[in-house]
Design a protein around this motif. Structure first.
Motif, PDB file in Angstrom:
ATOM      1  N   LYS A  25       3.627   5.730   4.441  1.00  0.00           N
ATOM      2  CA  LYS A  25       4.971   6.300   4.283  1.00  0.00           C
ATOM      3  C   LYS A  25       5.686   6.437   5.616  1.00  0.00           C
ATOM      4  N   ASN A  26       4.935   6.677   6.710  1.00  0.00           N
ATOM      5  CA  ASN A  26       5.558   6.923   8.012  1.00  0.00           C
ATOM      6  C   ASN A  26       5.775   5.648   8.818  1.00  0.00           C
ATOM      7  N   ALA A  27       5.502   4.499   8.228  1.00  0.00           N
ATOM      8  CA  ALA A  27       5.716   3.239   8.943  1.00  0.00           C
ATOM      9  C   ALA A  27       7.192   3.055   9.246  1.00  0.00           C
ATOM     10  N   ASP A  28       7.496   2.400  10.379  1.00  0.00           N
ATOM     11  CA  ASP A  28       8.897   2.144  10.730  1.00  0.00           C
ATOM     12  C   ASP A  28       9.568   1.248   9.699  1.00  0.00           C
ATOM     13  N   ARG A  29       8.834   0.212   9.266  1.00  0.00           N
ATOM     14  CA  ARG A  29       9.348  -0.663   8.215  1.00  0.00           C
ATOM     15  C   ARG A  29       8.206  -1.053   7.280  1.00  0.00           C
ATOM     16  N   ILE A  30       8.562  -1.296   6.050  1.00  0.00           N
ATOM     17  CA  ILE A  30       7.597  -1.710   5.038  1.00  0.00           C
ATOM     18  C   ILE A  30       8.058  -3.049   4.482  1.00  0.00           C
ATOM     19  N   PHE A  31       7.163  -4.035   4.502  1.00  0.00           N
ATOM     20  CA  PHE A  31       7.454  -5.337   3.915  1.00  0.00           C
ATOM     21  C   PHE A  31       6.720  -5.440   2.580  1.00  0.00           C
ATOM     22  N   VAL A  32       7.474  -5.740   1.536  1.00  0.00           N
ATOM     23  CA  VAL A  32       6.866  -5.974   0.231  1.00  0.00           C
ATOM     24  C   VAL A  32       6.636  -7.484   0.101  1.00  0.00           C
ATOM     25  N   ILE A  33       5.361  -7.894   0.053  1.00  0.00           N
ATOM     26  CA  ILE A  33       5.008  -9.318   0.002  1.00  0.00           C
ATOM     27  C   ILE A  33       4.650  -9.675  -1.434  1.00  0.00           C
ATOM     28  N   ASN A  34       5.195 -10.787  -1.901  1.00  0.00           N
ATOM     29  CA  ASN A  34       4.850 -11.265  -3.237  1.00  0.00           C
ATOM     30  C   ASN A  34       5.083 -12.771  -3.290  1.00  0.00           C
ATOM     31  N   HIS A  35       4.104 -13.472  -3.858  1.00  0.00           N
ATOM     32  CA  HIS A  35       4.185 -14.929  -3.988  1.00  0.00           C
ATOM     33  C   HIS A  35       4.470 -15.616  -2.648  1.00  0.00           C
ATOM     34  N   GLY A  36       3.896 -15.072  -1.572  1.00  0.00           N
ATOM     35  CA  GLY A  36       4.024 -15.710  -0.270  1.00  0.00           C
ATOM     36  C   GLY A  36       5.348 -15.484   0.430  1.00  0.00           C
ATOM     37  N   ILE A  76       8.523 -12.449   1.733  1.00  0.00           N
ATOM     38  CA  ILE A  76       8.925 -11.050   1.910  1.00  0.00           C
ATOM     39  C   ILE A  76      10.093 -10.798   0.975  1.00  0.00           C
ATOM     40  N   GLU A  77       9.841 -10.031  -0.065  1.00  0.00           N
ATOM     41  CA  GLU A  77      10.865  -9.822  -1.093  1.00  0.00           C
ATOM     42  C   GLU A  77      11.672  -8.543  -0.869  1.00  0.00           C
ATOM     43  N   GLU A  78      11.095  -7.600  -0.104  1.00  0.00           N
ATOM     44  CA  GLU A  78      11.830  -6.379   0.254  1.00  0.00           C
ATOM     45  C   GLU A  78      11.380  -5.933   1.636  1.00  0.00           C
ATOM     46  N   ALA A  79      12.288  -5.304   2.375  1.00  0.00           N
ATOM     47  CA  ALA A  79      11.950  -4.775   3.690  1.00  0.00           C
ATOM     48  C   ALA A  79      12.811  -3.559   3.970  1.00  0.00           C
ATOM     49  N   GLY A  80      12.197  -2.524   4.553  1.00  0.00           N
ATOM     50  CA  GLY A  80      12.931  -1.315   4.890  1.00  0.00           C
ATOM     51  C   GLY A  80      11.989  -0.143   5.057  1.00  0.00           C
ATOM     52  N   SER A  81      12.534   1.025   5.305  1.00  0.00           N
ATOM     53  CA  SER A  81      11.698   2.223   5.431  1.00  0.00           C
ATOM     54  C   SER A  81      11.301   2.709   4.047  1.00  0.00           C
ATOM     55  N   HIS A  82      10.409   3.685   4.029  1.00  0.00           N
ATOM     56  CA  HIS A  82       9.949   4.251   2.758  1.00  0.00           C
ATOM     57  C   HIS A  82      11.122   4.782   1.942  1.00  0.00           C
ATOM     58  N   GLU A  83      11.994   5.546   2.605  1.00  0.00           N
ATOM     59  CA  GLU A  83      13.127   6.143   1.895  1.00  0.00           C
ATOM     60  C   GLU A  83      14.101   5.073   1.414  1.00  0.00           C
ATOM     61  N   GLU A  84      14.359   4.062   2.267  1.00  0.00           N
ATOM     62  CA  GLU A  84      15.298   3.001   1.892  1.00  0.00           C
ATOM     63  C   GLU A  84      14.811   2.221   0.683  1.00  0.00           C
ATOM     64  N   LEU A  85      13.517   1.906   0.665  1.00  0.00           N
ATOM     65  CA  LEU A  85      12.973   1.114  -0.438  1.00  0.00           C
ATOM     66  C   LEU A  85      12.929   1.921  -1.737  1.00  0.00           C
ATOM     67  N   LEU A  86      12.643   3.218  -1.626  1.00  0.00           N
ATOM     68  CA  LEU A  86      12.679   4.042  -2.837  1.00  0.00           C
ATOM     69  C   LEU A  86      14.098   4.115  -3.395  1.00  0.00           C
ATOM     70  N   ALA A  87      15.072   4.232  -2.485  1.00  0.00           N
ATOM     71  CA  ALA A  87      16.469   4.321  -2.930  1.00  0.00           C
ATOM     72  C   ALA A  87      16.936   3.024  -3.576  1.00  0.00           C
ATOM     73  N   ALA A  88      16.363   1.880  -3.111  1.00  0.00           N
ATOM     74  CA  ALA A  88      16.765   0.581  -3.666  1.00  0.00           C
ATOM     75  C   ALA A  88      16.229   0.373  -5.075  1.00  0.00           C
ATOM     76  N   LYS A  89      15.181   1.129  -5.439  1.00  0.00           N
ATOM     77  CA  LYS A  89      14.568   1.068  -6.768  1.00  0.00           C
ATOM     78  C   LYS A  89      14.192  -0.374  -7.171  1.00  0.00           C
ATOM     79  N   GLY A  90      13.548  -1.048  -6.233  1.00  0.00           N
ATOM     80  CA  GLY A  90      13.069  -2.404  -6.489  1.00  0.00           C
ATOM     81  C   GLY A  90      11.565  -2.411  -6.716  1.00  0.00           C
ATOM     82  N   GLN A  91      10.898  -3.441  -6.176  1.00  0.00           N
ATOM     83  CA  GLN A  91       9.459  -3.590  -6.399  1.00  0.00           C
ATOM     84  C   GLN A  91       8.680  -2.436  -5.775  1.00  0.00           C
ATOM     85  N   TYR A  92       9.052  -2.025  -4.549  1.00  0.00           N
ATOM     86  CA  TYR A  92       8.331  -0.931  -3.893  1.00  0.00           C
ATOM     87  C   TYR A  92       8.450   0.349  -4.720  1.00  0.00           C
TER      88      TYR A  92
END
Length: 596
Positions: free
Chosen positions: A553-564, A566-582
Motif C-alpha cells: 500500500k505504501n509503494a510510490d507506484r503500483i503497476f497492475v500487470i496482466n497478459h504481459g 501494464i494495464e494500470e499504474a498509480g498509487s494505492h489511493e489513485e488506483l482504488l479511486a479509478a475502480k479498475g482491476q486493482y
C-alpha cells in the motif's frame, strides 16, 4: 518452455568420435613433460620385453646346444636383472599415469563446473538437476581409465606390436605373414562391433542420467512423498527406470564382450596358421628349434597387446559417450553473456527505464510473456508489481537483473543499456530476494555473508537486526556460528526467509528486488520486517512483487500487470479511486479476509 524430465532420454548433437577423442587428448598434452618421462620409462620396459625371446633363442641355440653352462648362467643372471628393472619401470609408470589422469579429471570437472555457472536460467529450467550432476560426477569419472590407458596401454602395446612385427619379418617373412593372415578379418569385425556398441553405451549413459535425475528429485521432495503416501508410486517409477537401466547395461555389455570373442578367435586361427605353415609348408628342418620357440613367444607377444588394444578400443567405445555428454555441455553457449567490448557499470543512482520491451523464451518465440512494456522509474522509488499468476511480474524483475535478454526493446539503468555493461558490474549493485529462500550448508554467518563476501561481522549483525532476524539467531545453540543443515531445514520457513532477507540487505544494493519475499512470514513477523526494511529501502530503487496487497500500500507506484502488459499504474489511493482491476483485486482480498 520445453522441459526434459527423468522420464525422457536427453538429446544431444552427434559428433564424430575422432573429434571427441582429439579434444579429450588435448587435456593430456598440457602435461607434456610428465608424459615424456612416462614414455621414456615405457621405451625401456618395452625394449627389455622384446629382448626376452632373443635371450631364450640364444640360450637354446648357443649355450644349451654347446653345453656352455657358465655362459647360460651369466645370460640367465642378465635376464633376471633386466626383468627386475622392467617390473620397477612398469610400476613407476602406472603410478605416474594414475596421478596424471586424476589431475586431468580434476581439470575437466573444474572447467565443466565453471562453465555451468555461466549458463543461463533457461539451461537449468529445461532439465532436472540430477541430470546435470550425472555429467559432472559420473561422466567425468568414466574417463579416468581411458585417459590413463591411453599412455600406459595404447602407446606401449602399439610399439610392442610394431616391434614384434619387425622382428618376425626380419627372422622369417613366411612365418610372420602366416601369423598375420587373420588381422584383416579382426579389423573388419571390430569396425562392425564398435558401431553397434557405441550406440548402446550412449543409451546406457542416458538411462543412468534418468536415474540420477529421479533420485535427486525424490530425495528433495521426500516430505511430499511421505505426506501423500506416494511411496509405492515412487517405487514403481524407480523400478521402471532400473529396468530400463539394466536392459541398456546388458545390451551394452553383450556388445562389448564380442570384442574379446573376436580376438580369441583370430588369435587361435593365427596360431594354427603359424604351426601349419611352419610345419607343412616351410618344413621344420629349415627352422631351428630355438627360432621356432622364439616365434611362438613372439606370437603370444603379438596377440597379447592386440587383445589389450582391443580392450582399450572397447573402453574408448564404452566411455566415449561420457566424453560426448561432457563436451555437449561445454559447447552449450550461455544465452546471457557479455558482448565484446562492454564497459563497467559505474556506481548508480537507481533509475530504470523500459523502452518498448517484449520478451519470449527462446524455445517458444511465438509466445510473448511481455508485450511492448514501457515505463520510467526514478532513483529511490518503490514500485509494486501486482497481477494474476503468469502475468509477467517476475519476468520484469528477471530482465532488470539480466537473467534473461530482452527479445525486443531496451532496458536502461541510469541511462546505460544493459547490453552495453558487464553482467557482473550490474548485479554487484542489485539485491534480489525471491520466494525460494535457498540456504547453503554452513553457519548462519556464512549464509548472510554470501550476500557480500567481504562483509564484516558487524555488518552481518546490523543486517540481521534490520530485518529482525537477530533475536531468533541469538536463541540458536551457537548464535551466528550455528551450523545449518542442507537448505536450512532445521529452521522454520519464516526464519529461513528472514535469513535470506538479511543476506540480501548486507549486499547494500542500489536496486532492490523483492519477489514474494514475505509470502511465508506470519503477520506478526511481517510487521517486524516491514519496520526493519523501511530504513533500508529509503534511497534505493525497489521492485516489490506481492500477492498480499496490504504489504504494498505504501509503494510510490503500483503497476497492475496482466497478459504481459501494464494495464494500470498509480498509487494505492489513485488506483482504488479509478475502480479498475486493482480495485477489484483489493476488494476481493478484503472480502476474503472479512469472511474468514
Amino acid at each position: 518452455m520445453a522441459v526434459n524430465s527423468f522420464r525422457e532420454d536427453e538429446q544431444q548433437a552427434q559428433v564424430s568420435k575422432w573429434k571427441t577423442l582429439t579434444r579429450l587428448y588435448r587435456y593430456l598434452l598440457a602435461y607434456k613433460s610428465r608424459i615424456a618421462v612416462v614414455l621414456l620409462i615405457m621405451l625401456a620396459t618395452i625394449s627389455i620385453n622384446m629382448i626376452n625371446p632373443l635371450i631364450v633363442e640364444q640360450a637354446v641355440n648357443v649355450h644349451i646346444a654347446n653345453r656352455d653352462m657358465k655362459g647360460l648362467l651369466l645370460l640367465g643372471l642378465a635376464a633376471v636383472v633386466l626383468n627386475l628393472i622392467m617390473v620397477a619401470g612398469v610400476k613407476a609408470r602406472m603410478i605416474m599415469m594414475a596421478k596424471l589422469s586424476n589431475q586431468v579429471l580434476l581439470t575437466i570437472r573444474e572447467e565443466l563446473y565453471v562453465h555451468i555457472q555461466k549458463l543461463s536460467f533457461s539451461f537449468f529450467d529445461s532439465r532436472p538437476t540430477g541430470k546435470i550432476l550425472a555429467r559432472i560426477i559420473g561422466d567425468v569419472n568414466s574417463l579416468k581409465d581411458m585417459l590413463s590407458d591411453s599412455v600406459t596401454t595404447l602407446i606401449p602395446d602399439f610399439l610392442t606390436v610394431i616391434g614384434v612385427i619387425t622382428i618376425m619379418m626380419a627372422k622369417n617373412v613366411k612365418l610372420a605373414l602366416a601369423a598375420l593372415l587373420t588381422l584383416p578379418f579382426m579389423a573388419a569385425g571390430m569396425f562392425v562391433i564398435q558401431r553397434v556398441s557405441h550406440k548402446a553405451w550412449q543409451v546406457y549413459r542416458k538411462k543412468s542420467s534418468n536415474i540420477s535425475a529421479f533420485v535427486h528429485e525424490e530425495m528433495s521432495g521426500m516430505r511430499i512423498v511421505q505426506s501423500f503416501r506416494a511411496e509405492q508410486e515412487s517405487r514403481d517409477n524407480f523400478d521402471v527406470l532400473l529396468k530400463e537401466h539394466r536392459q541398456s547395461w546388458n545390451k551394452s555389455v553383450r556388445c562389448a564382450d564380442l570384442f574379446g570373442s573376436l580376438i580369441e578367435l583370430t588369435w587361435g586361427a593365427g596360431g594354427f596358421l603359424l604351426y601349419y605353415i611352419g610345419i607343412k609348408v616351410i618344413g621344420v628342418g629349415e627352422i631351428g628349434i630355438g627360432t621356432f620357440m622364439a616365434f611362438s613367444t613372439y606370437l603370444a607377444m603379438f596377440w597379447s597387446p592386440i587383445r589389450n588394444l582391443a580392450n582399450f578400443y572397447n573402453k574408448i567405445v564404452t566411455n566415449l559417450a561420457g566424453a560426448e555428454r561432457i563436451f555437449d555441455i561445454l559447447d552449450t553457449e550461455p544465452e546471457i553473456r557479455d558482448k565484446s567490448g562492454v564497459g563497467e557499470l559505474p556506481d548508480i543512482q537507481g533509475s530504470v527505464e523500459f523502452d518498448r520491451v517484449s520478451f519470449a523464451y527462446s524455445d517458444e518465440p511465438e509466445t510473448k510473456v511481455l508485450k511492448d512494456v514501457s515505463f520510467q522509474i526514478r532513483p529511490g522509488e518503490t514500485i509494486a508489481l501486482v497481477g494474476p499468476t503468469g502475468a509477467g511480474k517476475t519476468t520484469i524483475v528477471n530482465l532488470i537483473s539480466r537473467f534473461y535478454n530482452v527479445t525486443e526493446g531496451h532496458i536502461r539503468v541510469d541511462g546505460y543499456d544493459l547490453g552495453d555493461v558487464s553482467i557482473r558490474s550490474l548485479r554487484r549493485q542489485m539485491g534480489v530476494m525471491t520466494q525460494d529462500n535457498f540456504l547453503f550448508s554452513g553457519t548462519v554467518k556464512d549464509n548472510i555473508r554470501y550476500g557480500r563476501l567481504d562483509a564484516t561481522d558487524e555488518e552481518i549483525v546490523a543486517a540481521a537486526k534490520a530485518v529482525n532476524a537477530h533475536g531468533f539467531i541469538m536463541q540458536l545453540e551457537k548464535g551466528y556460528d550455528t551450523e545449518l543443515s542442507e537448505r536450512g531445514q532445521s529452521l522454520s520457513v519464516g526464519q529461513r526467509q528472514l535469513l535470506a532477507f538479511a543476506r540480501t540487505m548486507v549486499s547494500n544494493p542500489r536496486i532492490l528486488i523483492l519477489d514474494e519475499a514475505t509470502s511465508s512470514i506470519d503477520t506478526h513477523t511481517e510487521i517486524l520486517v516491514q519496520k526493519g526494511i523501511q530504513a533500508l529501502l529509503k534511497g534505493r530503487t525497489s521492485f516489490v512483487i506481492a500477492h498480499r496487497l496490504s504489504t504494498i500500500k505504501n509503494a510510490d507506484r503500483i503497476f497492475v500487470i496482466n497478459h504481459g502488459r501494464i494495464e494500470e499504474a498509480g498509487s494505492h489511493e489513485e488506483l482504488l479511486a479509478a475502480k479498475g482491476q486493482y480495485y477489484e483485486l483489493y476488494q476481493a482480498q478484503f472480502r476474503s479476509l472479512t469472511s474468514a
